[in-house]
Design a protein around this motif. Structure first.
Motif, short mmCIF file in Angstrom:
data_model
loop_
_atom_site.label_atom_id
_atom_site.label_comp_id
_atom_site.label_asym_id
_atom_site.label_seq_id
_atom_site.Cartn_x
_atom_site.Cartn_y
_atom_site.Cartn_z
N GLN A 47 0.37 -0.95 0.34
CA GLN A 47 -0.25 -0.26 -0.19
C GLN A 47 0.87 1.15 0.25
O GLN A 47 0.74 2.30 -0.92
N LYS B 211 2.42 2.09 -3.40
CA LYS B 211 1.04 2.53 -4.56
C LYS B 211 0.96 3.64 -4.13
O LYS B 211 0.89 4.12 -5.16
N TRP B 212 1.23 4.35 -2.86
CA TRP B 212 0.89 5.70 -2.92
C TRP B 212 2.42 6.18 -3.12
O TRP B 212 1.75 7.46 -3.56
N VAL C 190 -2.60 -3.09 6.93
CA VAL C 190 -2.88 -1.80 6.38
C VAL C 190 -4.03 -1.18 7.06
O VAL C 190 -3.79 0.34 6.53
#
Length: 204
Positions: free
Chosen positions: A19, A22-23, A173
């Protein structure tokens, strides 16, 4: 920034570093990087170990189509963001195994002057995040690469991660919030800025 090619390379077992990566990919594109590659480091753990952890198994299945990182990605990039969890305060074996294949590029000087930055996570707030990032940068120094640690160059770093070496989070997450997302974006911005200056200087 517009001339900088960015590679975002991650290893993640249950999704936290996926995650954050991805950011970072999203931020790189929004900030106008010339091109962004999103890559995962190959999973080398035995399937029985993966199957024994439901979250690990689920994430492995969900991301197996993500392109695997290669030496070509390292040679291609001007800037690289790495994201990986800590393992006893050091790098996961999957990440170290990938780094161990870079000797040819290192010998040819093709990793020199890359601008690199790292992010990480651990099971608890003091579970080895800082030593993991310094272990990452140790390899970068051998490459002749230029670490772009965020330091405290933006106020967001005082409230998210709290780590001058790179954004870090408690694993899970659900522990990733908007402040950490903003800190990731700042780290990407700093990395791209430094890479832009380096590339311009080399061209001149």
């Amino acid at each position: 920034m517009k001339e900088v090619k960015l590679a975002v390379i991650y290893y993640s077992s249950t999704g936290t570093n996926h995650q954050m990566a991805k950011w970072a990919e999203e931020a790189g594109k929004q900030m106008g990087a010339k091109e962004v590659r999103f890559r995962r480091i190959k999973e080398t753990a035995p399937q029985e170990a993966i199957n024994a952890n439901e979250d690990w198994k689920k994430h492995h299945e969900a991301t197996k189509e993500v392109t695997t990182a290669s030496l070509d990605d390292l040679e291609w990039a001007d800037a690289i963001i790495f994201s990986a969890p800590t393992r006893y305060g050091g790098l996961p074996s999957q990440v170290q195994a990938f780094f161990d294949t870079t000797g040819g590029l290192w010998f040819q000087g093709k990793l020199a002057n890359k601008v690199v930055s790292g992010m990480t996570s651990a099971q608890n707030p003091h579970g080895g995040q800082e030593t993991t990032l310094t272990a990452l940068y140790k390899t970068m120094f051998h490459w002749g690469a230029i670490p772009a640690a965020p330091g405290y160059t933006d106020e967001v770093m005082f409230g998210a991660g709290g780590n001058p070496y790179g954004v870090s989070s408690k694993a899970g997450v659900d522990n990733l919030d908007e402040n950490i997302k903003k800190a990731v974006a700042h780290q990407v911005k700093r990395t791209l800025q430094l890479a832009g200056w380096i590339k311009k200087g080399i061209q001149e």
